[in-house]
Design an enzyme around this catalytic site. Structure first.
Site, PDB file in Angstrom:
ATOM      1  N   CYS A 134     -25.966  13.968 -19.396  1.00 16.22           N
ATOM      2  CA  CYS A 134     -24.695  14.349 -19.468  1.00 16.22           C
ATOM      3  C   CYS A 134     -24.191  15.176 -18.473  1.00 16.22           C
ATOM      4  CB  CYS A 134     -25.692  15.784 -20.736  1.00 16.22           C
ATOM      5  SG  CYS A 134     -24.769  17.262 -21.597  1.00 16.22           S
ATOM      6  N   GLY A 139     -35.405   9.125 -51.694  1.00 13.75           N
ATOM      7  CA  GLY A 139     -34.427   8.263 -51.451  1.00 13.75           C
ATOM      8  C   GLY A 139     -33.686   8.287 -52.803  1.00 13.75           C
ATOM      9  N   CYS A 152     -23.358  16.478 -24.051  1.00 15.62           N
ATOM     10  CA  CYS A 152     -24.531  16.235 -25.555  1.00 15.62           C
ATOM     11  C   CYS A 152     -23.645  16.728 -26.420  1.00 15.62           C
ATOM     12  CB  CYS A 152     -25.519  17.337 -25.029  1.00 15.62           C
ATOM     13  SG  CYS A 152     -26.611  16.915 -24.065  1.00 15.62           S
ATOM     14  N   CYS A 154     -26.063  19.347 -19.219  1.00 16.71           N
ATOM     15  CA  CYS A 154     -27.706  19.683 -18.972  1.00 16.71           C
ATOM     16  C   CYS A 154     -27.544  18.175 -17.795  1.00 16.71           C
ATOM     17  CB  CYS A 154     -28.059  19.897 -19.749  1.00 16.71           C
ATOM     18  SG  CYS A 154     -28.073  18.182 -20.727  1.00 16.71           S
ATOM     19  N   CYS A 205     -27.890  21.635 -24.956  1.00 17.46           N
ATOM     20  CA  CYS A 205     -27.406  21.303 -23.668  1.00 17.46           C
ATOM     21  C   CYS A 205     -27.672  22.622 -23.244  1.00 17.46           C
ATOM     22  CB  CYS A 205     -26.420  21.287 -24.318  1.00 17.46           C
ATOM     23  SG  CYS A 205     -25.632  20.641 -22.679  1.00 17.46           S
TER      24      CYS A 205
END
Lengths: 254, 285
Positions: free
Chosen positions: B250, B41, B275, B253, B281
């Site tokens: 979606c 980080g 998506c 899909c 997808c």
């Protein structure tokens, strides 16, 4: 004794901003530092608050546990912890002491969050409570301080400083730049809060009237030296040093 | 997708060194990456090079990818989750040419995935590397303009200021509100910008088995989250962080668990939700 400065000296080139300054501050006491512009009073405040290092001398602070700490020997982390917990700083220009891009409530809440508070509801409540205490409308909590008048900004800065109940507050001309009626109200407010919370305050001002209203004791500075100090009434009613006499005599009576 | 199967050109363009950058630069970058992995980080400065694409198009990510790319790697590049947008296609083609590596759109087949603004829906596994393109590595930059001061804040872990921003979001919008680039604490120590991924993806960073590397080209910073590291989104006790997605399925899909893009289909208010991860997808259809 909460703060003790011994023999502080600091020079900017040939200018001696501080020249052997010593002073003591007791818990709950308001100490005014008065003097003309360039007398070294703001420099003194910065040195006391650890924002500037003196060339010589030292500042001792007795923390909440009673242990004496030398300000110059603290690590930066320790110093910052003091700044955001046991100490407060009220700037002359509220725009220096506030975050102008953050709402009023966020400004008051910042120190709470810095101290580790992570409960939004509690922070809101505290912020609203403190806005009420400094006579700001809590309904304006989500407004930007930019939309506040100068006097309101200054009160907001005071709320923001006091919200974590510091023990020691440094104030640099807190009423400077405000018109006279607003000054009077603000002084009254500060006096009330200081008495309620039992704060120790170092107040830098060139306003003798403000010093008389707020301070228990007065230190008069000139050319980086303390020329006179004593109880407020004694210093203002019976000034001994000629410079103090001049200072007191030059206050305009309305 | 036309190149769903790994694609490999006959030879790489020999006019360039492998993966475009010279070996000394790549070595310097790898040292920086190692440092970044050692301090999860924490932003490590590096000497970013001019790349043959403009700042803001992924110069940081592309340099990190170039530094870690080997001849046997399989590269996937996504932009907003999609494999077929300009940025993704150009960068994939770039490495295909200068490194001659195989490229793919299949998340499971890739060893290195360079991404802008998304984490793939398919869970990543150990051994994979996710390279983020980062426009602004400093999570505090809108709050504290002085870089020297932000460095001090990181050094002292004095992050109250970031909490103030979250407070402001809730005060203004009623919820922990950054819909993207929501700041995270890494390993309980460093505050980090996750790059502009949607908040929906933040939980995927937590204890991810893959290595996550972040490159900011213009700002010349690299940082990292090693595998299995704790990554916690900042929030309040009474306003916990909540990943948000559009409340739809979606249109292609039917997925109800993936992150959706809203697509305007005509000028009479018609729209559809699909998506944003095209690979995910297509595999579901």
């Amino acid at each position: 004794m909460i703060l003790r400065a011994g023999n502080l000296s600091l020079a900017f080139g040939a200018v001696r901003a501080l020249d052997g300054v010593s002073l003591d501050l007791w818990p709950g006491e308001v100490l005014a530092v008065v003097g003309e512009s360039g007398s070294g009073k703001s420099t003194l405040l910065r040195v006391l608050a650890g924002q500037m290092r003196p060339d010589a001398g030292r500042v001792l602070y007795a923390d909440a546990t009673g242990a004496e700490r030398e300000i110059g020997a603290l690590t930066e982390a320790e110093l910052r912890r003091l700044w955001r917990s046991e100490w407060g700083f009220v700037q002359q220009n509220p725009r220096d002491g506030l975050r102008m891009g953050v709402s009023a409530g966020g400004n008051v809440g910042e120190r709470l969050m810095a101290a580790g508070c992570r409960h939004y509801g509690t922070i809101r409540e505290e912020a609203a409570e403190w806005m009420r205490r400094v006579e700001l409308d809590p309904a304006r909590m989500d407004d930007s301080p930019r939309t506040f008048s100068g006097g309101m900004q200054q009160r907001l800065q005071i709320a923001r400083t006091l919200v974590t109940r510091p023990r020691l507050v440094f104030m640099d001309e807190p009423t400077g730049g405000l018109d006279v009626s607003v000054q009077a109200k603000l002084l009254d407010l500060i006096r009330g809060l200081v008495a309620d919370l039992g704060l120790a305050v170092v107040l830098v001002t060139h306003d003798i009237a403000a010093a008389r209203l707020l301070a228990h004791r007065i230190v008069v500075m000139r050319h980086g030296r303390v020329v006179e100090q004593g109880l407020t009434d004694r210093v203002l009613d019976d000034p001994r040093h000629e410079y103090t006499q001049l200072l007191v005599a030059s206050v305009l009576a309305a | 997708m036309t190149d769903a199967l790994p694609m490999r050109p006959a030879t790489r363009d020999a006019a360039y060194n492998f993966a475009y950058l010279d070996e000394a630069t790549k070595r310097a970058l790898r040292r920086t990456i190692l440092k970044a992995v050692a301090i999860p980080g924490h932003q490590i400065p590096f000497g970013a090079r001019e790349m043959p694409l403009p700042y803001g198009w992924g110069t940081g990510g592309i340099q990190v990818t170039a530094a870690i790319l080997g001849p046997r790697d399989v590269l996937k590049v996504i932009d907003q989750g999609a494999d077929d947008t300009t940025n993704a296609v150009s960068i994939r083609r770039f490495f295909n040419r200068v490194a001659g590596v195989a490229t793919t759109t299949d998340t499971r087949a890739a060893t290195i995935i360079q991404t802008r603004h998304r984490i793939p829906e398919t869970p990543l596994r150990e051994g994979q590397v996710l390279v983020y393109q980062v426009p602004m590595p400093e999570p505090l930059f809108r709050l504290e303009p002085r870089l020297a001061e932000t460095r001090r804040i990181h050094a002292l872990a004095d992050y109250g200021l970031m909490q103030v921003k979250l407070y402001e979001d809730i005060a203004a919008q009623g919820e922990v509100g950054s819909s993207y680039n929501h700041p995270v604490m890494v390993g309980g120590r460093y505050l980090m910008s996750p790059s502009p991924i949607p908040g929906f993806d933040n939980p995927k960073m937590h204890r991810m088995p893959a290595l996550q590397l972040f490159g900011a080209g213009r700002e010349k910073k690299i940082y990292a989250v090693p595998p299995w590291t704790e990554v916690r989104s900042l929030d309040f006790e009474d306003h916990p962080f909540r990943p948000v997605r559009a409340p739809h399925a979606c249109s292609l899909c039917g997925s109800t668990g993936s992150y959706l893009d809203e697509i305007v289909t005509d000028d009479r208010g018609g729209r559809m939700f699909v998506c944003s991860d095209t690979d995910y997808c297509e595999r579901r259809r």
